[in-house]
Scaffold this motif. Sequence first.
Motif, PDB file in Angstrom:
ATOM      1  N   VAL A  46       0.861  -1.176   0.000  1.00 59.19           N
ATOM      2  CA  VAL A  46       0.000   0.000   0.000  1.00 59.19           C
ATOM      3  C   VAL A  46       0.902   1.230   0.000  1.00 59.19           C
ATOM      4  O   VAL A  46       1.692   1.417   0.940  1.00 59.19           O
ATOM      5  CB  VAL A  46      -0.929   0.015   1.239  1.00 59.19           C
ATOM      6  N   PRO A  47       0.816   2.081  -1.029  1.00 51.59           N
ATOM      7  CA  PRO A  47       1.685   3.258  -1.084  1.00 51.59           C
ATOM      8  C   PRO A  47       1.523   4.155   0.142  1.00 51.59           C
ATOM      9  O   PRO A  47       0.408   4.514   0.513  1.00 51.59           O
ATOM     10  CB  PRO A  47       1.234   3.985  -2.354  1.00 51.59           C
ATOM     11  N   GLY A  48       2.627   4.479   0.774  1.00 52.04           N
ATOM     12  CA  GLY A  48       2.616   5.387   1.916  1.00 52.04           C
ATOM     13  C   GLY A  48       2.042   4.799   3.187  1.00 52.04           C
ATOM     14  O   GLY A  48       1.878   5.523   4.168  1.00 52.04           O
ATOM     15  N   ARG A  49       1.711   3.508   3.214  1.00 48.64           N
ATOM     16  CA  ARG A  49       1.126   2.889   4.406  1.00 48.64           C
ATOM     17  C   ARG A  49       1.840   1.574   4.714  1.00 48.64           C
ATOM     18  O   ARG A  49       1.260   0.499   4.639  1.00 48.64           O
ATOM     19  CB  ARG A  49      -0.370   2.633   4.208  1.00 48.64           C
ATOM     20  N   PRO A  50       3.120   1.653   5.095  1.00 47.85           N
ATOM     21  CA  PRO A  50       3.867   0.412   5.338  1.00 47.85           C
ATOM     22  C   PRO A  50       3.318  -0.413   6.504  1.00 47.85           C
ATOM     23  O   PRO A  50       3.605  -1.606   6.593  1.00 47.85           O
ATOM     24  CB  PRO A  50       5.281   0.915   5.628  1.00 47.85           C
ATOM     25  N   GLU A  51       2.510   0.191   7.380  1.00 47.97           N
ATOM     26  CA  GLU A  51       1.952  -0.546   8.511  1.00 47.97           C
ATOM     27  C   GLU A  51       0.818  -1.482   8.097  1.00 47.97           C
ATOM     28  O   GLU A  51       0.423  -2.362   8.870  1.00 47.97           O
ATOM     29  CB  GLU A  51       1.477   0.428   9.600  1.00 47.97           C
ATOM     30  N   LEU A  52       0.296  -1.282   6.881  1.00 43.80           N
ATOM     31  CA  LEU A  52      -0.798  -2.128   6.398  1.00 43.80           C
ATOM     32  C   LEU A  52      -0.267  -3.331   5.625  1.00 43.80           C
ATOM     33  O   LEU A  52       0.761  -3.234   4.963  1.00 43.80           O
ATOM     34  CB  LEU A  52      -1.723  -1.326   5.478  1.00 43.80           C
ATOM     35  N   PRO A  53      -0.995  -4.420   5.678  1.00 37.09           N
ATOM     36  CA  PRO A  53      -0.625  -5.551   4.816  1.00 37.09           C
ATOM     37  C   PRO A  53      -0.786  -5.135   3.358  1.00 37.09           C
ATOM     38  O   PRO A  53      -1.523  -4.189   3.062  1.00 37.09           O
ATOM     39  CB  PRO A  53      -1.632  -6.639   5.175  1.00 37.09           C
ATOM     40  N   PRO A  54      -0.145  -5.835   2.437  1.00 35.94           N
ATOM     41  CA  PRO A  54      -0.277  -5.463   1.023  1.00 35.94           C
ATOM     42  C   PRO A  54      -1.732  -5.517   0.557  1.00 35.94           C
ATOM     43  O   PRO A  54      -2.540  -6.292   1.081  1.00 35.94           O
ATOM     44  CB  PRO A  54       0.547  -6.526   0.289  1.00 35.94           C
ATOM     45  N   ASP A  55      -2.048  -4.675  -0.433  1.00 37.82           N
ATOM     46  CA  ASP A  55      -3.353  -4.744  -1.090  1.00 37.82           C
ATOM     47  C   ASP A  55      -3.364  -5.939  -2.028  1.00 37.82           C
ATOM     48  O   ASP A  55      -2.326  -6.328  -2.569  1.00 37.82           O
ATOM     49  CB  ASP A  55      -3.588  -3.495  -1.958  1.00 37.82           C
ATOM     50  N   THR A  56      -4.519  -6.484  -2.251  1.00 36.05           N
ATOM     51  CA  THR A  56      -4.722  -7.478  -3.307  1.00 36.05           C
ATOM     52  C   THR A  56      -5.365  -6.744  -4.471  1.00 36.05           C
ATOM     53  O   THR A  56      -6.433  -6.123  -4.303  1.00 36.05           O
ATOM     54  CB  THR A  56      -5.633  -8.629  -2.833  1.00 36.05           C
ATOM     55  N   TRP A  57      -4.698  -6.752  -5.617  1.00 40.15           N
ATOM     56  CA  TRP A  57      -5.187  -6.093  -6.817  1.00 40.15           C
ATOM     57  C   TRP A  57      -5.799  -7.130  -7.741  1.00 40.15           C
ATOM     58  O   TRP A  57      -5.124  -8.087  -8.141  1.00 40.15           O
ATOM     59  CB  TRP A  57      -4.062  -5.365  -7.536  1.00 40.15           C
ATOM     60  N   VAL A  58      -7.047  -6.947  -8.076  1.00 39.83           N
ATOM     61  CA  VAL A  58      -7.746  -7.799  -9.028  1.00 39.83           C
ATOM     62  C   VAL A  58      -7.814  -7.020 -10.339  1.00 39.83           C
ATOM     63  O   VAL A  58      -8.222  -5.858 -10.355  1.00 39.83           O
ATOM     64  CB  VAL A  58      -9.167  -8.133  -8.509  1.00 39.83           C
ATOM     65  N   THR A  59      -7.390  -7.659 -11.425  1.00 37.29           N
ATOM     66  CA  THR A  59      -7.373  -7.016 -12.738  1.00 37.29           C
ATOM     67  C   THR A  59      -8.163  -7.878 -13.719  1.00 37.29           C
ATOM     68  O   THR A  59      -8.032  -9.110 -13.720  1.00 37.29           O
ATOM     69  CB  THR A  59      -5.934  -6.813 -13.230  1.00 37.29           C
ATOM     70  N   PHE A  60      -8.979  -7.221 -14.527  1.00 37.15           N
ATOM     71  CA  PHE A  60      -9.819  -7.921 -15.496  1.00 37.15           C
ATOM     72  C   PHE A  60     -10.042  -7.016 -16.711  1.00 37.15           C
ATOM     73  O   PHE A  60      -9.773  -5.820 -16.650  1.00 37.15           O
ATOM     74  CB  PHE A  60     -11.165  -8.311 -14.874  1.00 37.15           C
ATOM     75  N   SER A  61     -10.497  -7.609 -17.778  1.00 37.77           N
ATOM     76  CA  SER A  61     -10.791  -6.850 -19.009  1.00 37.77           C
ATOM     77  C   SER A  61     -12.262  -6.959 -19.345  1.00 37.77           C
ATOM     78  O   SER A  61     -12.904  -7.985 -19.080  1.00 37.77           O
ATOM     79  CB  SER A  61      -9.977  -7.393 -20.181  1.00 37.77           C
ATOM     80  N   VAL A  62     -12.777  -5.888 -19.947  1.00 34.69           N
ATOM     81  CA  VAL A  62     -14.143  -5.890 -20.455  1.00 34.69           C
ATOM     82  C   VAL A  62     -14.113  -5.392 -21.892  1.00 34.69           C
ATOM     83  O   VAL A  62     -13.256  -4.594 -22.269  1.00 34.69           O
ATOM     84  CB  VAL A  62     -15.091  -5.034 -19.594  1.00 34.69           C
TER      85      VAL A  62
END
Length: 175
Positions: A157-173
Amino acid sequence: MTTPDIPPLQPAALVARRATAADHDVMHRLWQLFRHDLSAVTGALPGSDGRYRTERLDRALAGETGWQARLLESGPHPVGLAVARALDEPVAVISSFFVVAGARRTGAGRRLVGSVVATRPGRWSVAHQQRNAAAAAFWPAVAAGLDPGWTSERRPVPGRPELPPDTWVTFSVTG
């Protein structure tokens, strides 16, 4: 004084549309509910005025290039919001997404996602915290329904090292 009963949400009555200047107050109220819900995961606190920050929403409502806000309604009742950014980039991002508790598990969230991604064919991403159980179940299911080749990856997470990583879901339409 009694409050009149509000009929249960009817999925057929759901309308998702681009938010306008006339929706400013409603969108800001929904935003505060969204940020309050999210604070259970992020630990974010409201400012000294009792409100959560609204910069992302304000950019979308102002019509900044690459930003858009969408409002989900069930008849006269506002039931959700979405903010999209990077609409002018190769991968657009659903940066904020919220459906009120009374409208969850009714198809409202899927209707709102469909409205957002219909604004632009191509690749989309959305981030969530894995410990946000509702989001961790919702986003992969939605992505799989839109694109069998969807992907998921963890990023800090940018600027939030205390948080666990984000999970990014990517898809196409497609259009």
